[in-house]
Design a protein around this motif. Structure first.
Motif, PDB file in Angstrom:
ATOM      1  N   VAL A  53       0.824  -1.219   0.000  1.00 58.04           N
ATOM      2  CA  VAL A  53       0.000   0.000   0.000  1.00 58.04           C
ATOM      3  C   VAL A  53       0.852   1.261   0.000  1.00 58.04           C
ATOM      4  O   VAL A  53       0.536   2.225  -0.695  1.00 58.04           O
ATOM      5  N   THR A  54       1.942   1.255   0.757  1.00 57.54           N
ATOM      6  CA  THR A  54       2.699   2.492   0.935  1.00 57.54           C
ATOM      7  C   THR A  54       3.929   2.596   0.047  1.00 57.54           C
ATOM      8  O   THR A  54       4.566   3.647   0.025  1.00 57.54           O
ATOM      9  N   GLY A  55       4.264   1.528  -0.669  1.00 59.39           N
ATOM     10  CA  GLY A  55       5.362   1.622  -1.620  1.00 59.39           C
ATOM     11  C   GLY A  55       4.987   2.589  -2.730  1.00 59.39           C
ATOM     12  O   GLY A  55       3.812   2.879  -2.968  1.00 59.39           O
ATOM     13  N   ARG A  56       5.987   3.099  -3.418  1.00 61.02           N
ATOM     14  CA  ARG A  56       5.734   4.125  -4.434  1.00 61.02           C
ATOM     15  C   ARG A  56       4.654   3.699  -5.424  1.00 61.02           C
ATOM     16  O   ARG A  56       3.678   4.410  -5.629  1.00 61.02           O
ATOM     17  N   TRP A  57       4.811   2.542  -6.053  1.00 64.59           N
ATOM     18  CA  TRP A  57       3.883   2.156  -7.114  1.00 64.59           C
ATOM     19  C   TRP A  57       2.544   1.714  -6.557  1.00 64.59           C
ATOM     20  O   TRP A  57       1.508   1.943  -7.170  1.00 64.59           O
ATOM     21  N   GLY A  58       2.543   1.102  -5.378  1.00 59.59           N
ATOM     22  CA  GLY A  58       1.274   0.702  -4.769  1.00 59.59           C
ATOM     23  C   GLY A  58       0.423   1.906  -4.422  1.00 59.59           C
ATOM     24  O   GLY A  58      -0.769   1.954  -4.738  1.00 59.59           O
ATOM     25  N   ALA A  59       1.031   2.890  -3.781  1.00 62.14           N
ATOM     26  CA  ALA A  59       0.293   4.096  -3.391  1.00 62.14           C
ATOM     27  C   ALA A  59      -0.231   4.838  -4.618  1.00 62.14           C
ATOM     28  O   ALA A  59      -1.388   5.271  -4.649  1.00 62.14           O
ATOM     29  N   LEU A  60       0.621   4.959  -5.634  1.00 63.31           N
ATOM     30  CA  LEU A  60       0.190   5.678  -6.837  1.00 63.31           C
ATOM     31  C   LEU A  60      -0.884   4.905  -7.603  1.00 63.31           C
ATOM     32  O   LEU A  60      -1.819   5.499  -8.145  1.00 63.31           O
ATOM     33  N   THR A  61      -0.774   3.588  -7.641  1.00 62.40           N
ATOM     34  CA  THR A  61      -1.775   2.775  -8.326  1.00 62.40           C
ATOM     35  C   THR A  61      -3.108   2.846  -7.609  1.00 62.40           C
ATOM     36  O   THR A  61      -4.154   3.035  -8.241  1.00 62.40           O
ATOM     37  N   LEU A  62      -3.090   2.724  -6.298  1.00 64.02           N
ATOM     38  CA  LEU A  62      -4.339   2.845  -5.535  1.00 64.02           C
ATOM     39  C   LEU A  62      -4.936   4.235  -5.718  1.00 64.02           C
ATOM     40  O   LEU A  62      -6.145   4.375  -5.910  1.00 64.02           O
ATOM     41  N   GLY A  63      -4.088   5.254  -5.652  1.00 70.78           N
ATOM     42  CA  GLY A  63      -4.573   6.621  -5.844  1.00 70.78           C
ATOM     43  C   GLY A  63      -5.195   6.812  -7.216  1.00 70.78           C
ATOM     44  O   GLY A  63      -6.232   7.463  -7.359  1.00 70.78           O
ATOM     45  N   ALA A  64      -4.587   6.232  -8.242  1.00 75.66           N
ATOM     46  CA  ALA A  64      -5.138   6.337  -9.597  1.00 75.66           C
ATOM     47  C   ALA A  64      -6.473   5.625  -9.691  1.00 75.66           C
ATOM     48  O   ALA A  64      -7.414   6.120 -10.322  1.00 75.66           O
ATOM     49  N   LEU A  65      -6.579   4.464  -9.049  1.00 75.21           N
ATOM     50  CA  LEU A  65      -7.834   3.695  -9.086  1.00 75.21           C
ATOM     51  C   LEU A  65      -8.941   4.345  -8.251  1.00 75.21           C
ATOM     52  O   LEU A  65     -10.096   3.975  -8.380  1.00 75.21           O
ATOM     53  N   HIS A  66      -8.562   5.309  -7.439  1.00 78.32           N
ATOM     54  CA  HIS A  66      -9.562   6.036  -6.652  1.00 78.32           C
ATOM     55  C   HIS A  66     -10.550   6.745  -7.570  1.00 78.32           C
ATOM     56  O   HIS A  66     -11.693   6.977  -7.204  1.00 78.32           O
TER      57      HIS A  66
END
Length: 133
Positions: free
Chosen positions: A31-44
């Protein structure tokens, strides 16, 4: 449950992210790794196809996005739906758990974006006083 110094849980939970063997550490990393956070944020913003998502997460490689999505799907945060069309269509969206996690993550993202002037000033001060970059 072991209580870690500086961390007082509100309730006695069976998991403790501060414990080396706790499985929650892996999810926290996803969740907090760079790509995980950005991917989750994009899917928001809704459901996206792989290439749409890749364009939204500027700078992520196809391989890294694929690995990130697989990890988030395994953790139950992202749902992958493959449509039996020609060519195949695959959509990604947040699960209810993923939406709950992402709401918290977006609060942090918005907070950081709003305080970047302070962060940049702190960096500049640090670099000036410590001979950094």
């Amino acid at each position: 449950m072991t209580t870690t110094q500086g961390y007082a849980p509100e309730q006695d939970l069976p998991y403790n992210v501060f414990s080396k063997a706790c499985p929650s550490r892996g999810t926290l990393e996803h969740v907090t790794g760079r790509w995980g956070a950005l991917t989750l944020g994009a899917l928001h913003g809704g459901s996206f196809r792989f290439n749409e998502l890749r364009r939204r997460v500027d700078g992520v490689s196809e391989k890294m996005l694929s690995q990130t999505l697989q990890a988030l799907e395994r953790d139950g945060l992202v749902h992958r739906e493959a449509q039996p069309t020609n060519p195949p269509r695959v959509d990604y969206e947040l699960t209810p758990l993923g939406r709950e996690v992402t709401e918290r993550l977006m609060s942090l993202i918005h907070f950081l974006e709003g305080r970047m002037d302070d962060v940049l000033a702190a960096r500049e001060h640090y670099d000036e006083t410590r001979g950094g970059r």
